[in-house]
Scaffold this active site. Structure first.
Site, short mmCIF file in Angstrom:
data_model
loop_
_atom_site.label_atom_id
_atom_site.label_comp_id
_atom_site.label_asym_id
_atom_site.label_seq_id
_atom_site.Cartn_x
_atom_site.Cartn_y
_atom_site.Cartn_z
CG HIS A 283 -0.52 -0.02 2.52
ND1 HIS A 283 -0.19 1.14 3.20
CD2 HIS A 283 -0.29 -1.03 3.39
CE1 HIS A 283 0.20 0.81 4.42
NE2 HIS A 283 0.16 -0.49 4.56
CG ASP A 295 2.50 0.00 7.71
OD1 ASP A 295 2.14 -0.49 6.63
OD2 ASP A 295 1.75 0.14 8.68
CD GLU A 328 -3.54 -1.92 5.07
OE1 GLU A 328 -3.81 -2.93 5.70
OE2 GLU A 328 -2.98 -0.94 5.60
CD GLU A 329 -1.65 1.61 7.60
OE1 GLU A 329 -2.43 1.06 8.39
OE2 GLU A 329 -0.44 1.32 7.52
CG ASP A 354 1.12 -3.89 4.84
OD1 ASP A 354 1.98 -3.11 5.28
OD2 ASP A 354 -0.10 -3.75 5.06
CG HIS A 425 0.48 1.95 12.52
ND1 HIS A 425 -0.77 1.40 12.72
CD2 HIS A 425 0.85 1.55 11.27
CE1 HIS A 425 -1.13 0.70 11.65
NE2 HIS A 425 -0.16 0.77 10.76
ZN ZN Z 1 -0.18 -0.10 8.93
ZN ZN Z 2 0.57 -1.73 6.21
#
Ligand code: ZN
Ligand code: ZN
Length: 464
Positions: A283, A295, A328-329, A354, A425
């Site tokens: 993503h 990420d 995606e998130e 991912d 994150h």
């Molecule tokens: Zn993520």
């Molecule tokens: Zn991800």
């Protein structure tokens, strides 16, 4: 001394030489020298993956889905895939509901006044601009929150402090993550004014881990945030001193309504359209605290770098389609849009990256019955990279989930998760987290995997 009597079966087993107990495994299939050559070239010298992840983190940086930053990422992706020589490069847009962060502060008012570090969760509601002050109700685990009677949290701030531990396969994210995924929704239904959690992470620092939370239709989103693991542990110690703990919390995120998001797509055309196409990717969007290196800058980089190797050599039998999914998130608008637009095309196989940039240690397959030998050839091709075969059925990845549900074949290349959730994150998701040596091992694994599946003579598209 008491004599030990062995059960007969065990005694016989112990007396039988090991070789006699186990059937000789069948000889592995020979390794295609072309597959080995492509794999080893990637391992020795790939620079494309680093170039992509370094480029997007430097030239775009944080790129929340649905925002103008994601639009810049799409433009960057279009230019990059074009420059790398991919064919049919395009952007496919769709609309999504977009949430953006505002101000976020918290402090203990009593009994031990001090500031705490936290960050709002995606979809969090807002406090009044001046914030709210309330007593916290402490739950050591998500199960304890589930057990709280309805209405018992009225006007309170629910606090779930479950402490995630790292595992190589990343499975603890699922078991500890419920506090974030569905905790605030549950607390809202029990009357809470707000909810805070211990970050779903395995570090011990003060950088909080954001991530999406989900409210059911009909449940008004309450302010919801994650404390850094360190701040959550500090708050837990205050609770354990036995006096009521009062917090002042200010979160001012906003809902931007419906905005544009989009997938960036490029292809390596195959020689046999009837054999179906292979979809790989990750993503494009990221959370806003770091620069989205692990990420999922790494995932888009690894998959595109592996596919690029087929642009430079003989064309594969099957078309390899690289998809950089836009959202995606925050809900998966990217994968939904891809599936809606392309579900009727013959998809032979899908695979997603991912989970950072650390080494691949295991693979799994989900293949048609007539293509079992593909799994055996993958085992031989991946073994020299230190990759073992999983007995589990493949099917990982939010971006390819609609394809998997539709029955498309899958290969999972599982990366080591021992340090992924230290940074996931957080503000620390930056280029410094990427180890170039492990990144190349990923590209080598993906190259070998693609070399096996894209050229497999077996039928991979399942009949409708
Ligand atoms: Zn993520
Ligand atoms: Zn991800």
């Amino acid at each position: 001394m008491k004599s030990i009597v062995l059960p007969i079966a065990l005694a016989v087993a112990l007396a039988t030489p090991l070789a006699a107990q186990r059937p000789t495994p069948p000889a592995p299939p020979p390794l295609d020298p072309q597959v080995a050559a492509m794999r080893d070239a990637a391992l020795a010298g790939d620079t494309v993956a680093w170039d992509i992840v370094e480029g997007i983190t430097t030239e775009v940086g944080p790129r929340m889905a649905g925002t103008e930053a994601e639009a810049r990422a799409r433009a960057w992706g279009l230019a990059k895939l074009t420059a790398l020589g991919f064919k049919n490069v395009r952007i496919e847009t769709t609309k999504m509901r977009t949430w953006v962060r505002g101000g976020e502060t918290a402090e203990v008012i009593s009994p031990f006044p001090q500031k705490l570090r936290l960050t709002a969760l995606g979809s969090s509601g807002a406090t009044p601009p001046e914030g709210l002050t309330a007593e916290i109700v402490y739950f050591p685990t998500f199960g304890d929150l589930q057990a709280a009677p309805d209405g018992s949290l009225k006007g309170k701030i629910a606090f779930v402090s479950n402490a995630m531990v790292a595992t190589q396969d990343g499975s603890s994210y699922g078991s500890f993550g419920s506090a974030r995924f569905v905790g605030p929704n549950l607390a809202a239904k029990k009357g809470a004014a707000a909810m805070i959690i211990r970050s779903i992470g395995s570090d011990h620092g003060r950088g909080p881990h954001t991530g999406q939370t989900n409210f059911e239709k009909g449940v008004t989103p309450i302010p919801a945030a994650a404390l850094s693991t360190s701040d959550a542990d500090n708050l837990s110690r205050m609770v354990k001193r036995g006096k009521p703990v009062t917090l002042h919390l200010t979160l001012t995120p906003r809902d931007l309504g419906m905005t544009e998001t989009g997938n960036v797509i490029g292809e390596v055309p195959g020689t046999d359209p009837a054999a179906g196409l292979i979809v790989v990717g990750g993503h494009l969007d990221s959370w806003d605290l770091g620069t989205g290196a692990i990420d999922d800058g790494a995932g888009i980089a690894i998959t595109a770098a592996a596919a690029k190797r087929f642009l430079d050599g003989p064309p594969p039998r099957r078309t390899i389609r690289v998809v950089w999914f836009g959202d995606e998130e925050t809900g998966g608008a990217g994968s939904d849009a891809y599936f809606a637009a392309h579900k009727d095309e013959p998809h032979a196989l899908a695979a997603e990256s991912d989970f950072g940039a650390d080494r691949v240690w295991r693979f799994a397959v989900a293949l048609p019955d007539g293509a079992k030998a593909v799994g055996d050839r993958l085992q031989v091709a991946l073994a020299p990279l230190g990759i073992v075969r999983s007995k589990e059925k493949a099917g990982d990845g939010a971006d390819i989930e609609p394809l998997v549900k539709a029955g498309v074949s899958v290969v999972d290349l599982n990366q080591s998760g021992t340090r992924y959730f230290d940074y996931h994150h957080t503000p620390e998701d930056t280029l410094e987290r990427i180890d170039p040596v492990q990144l190349r091992q990923n590209v080598a694994a993906w190259t070998a995997m693609l070399a096996v599946v894209a050229n497999a003579p077996e039928a991979l598209v399942k009949p409708k």
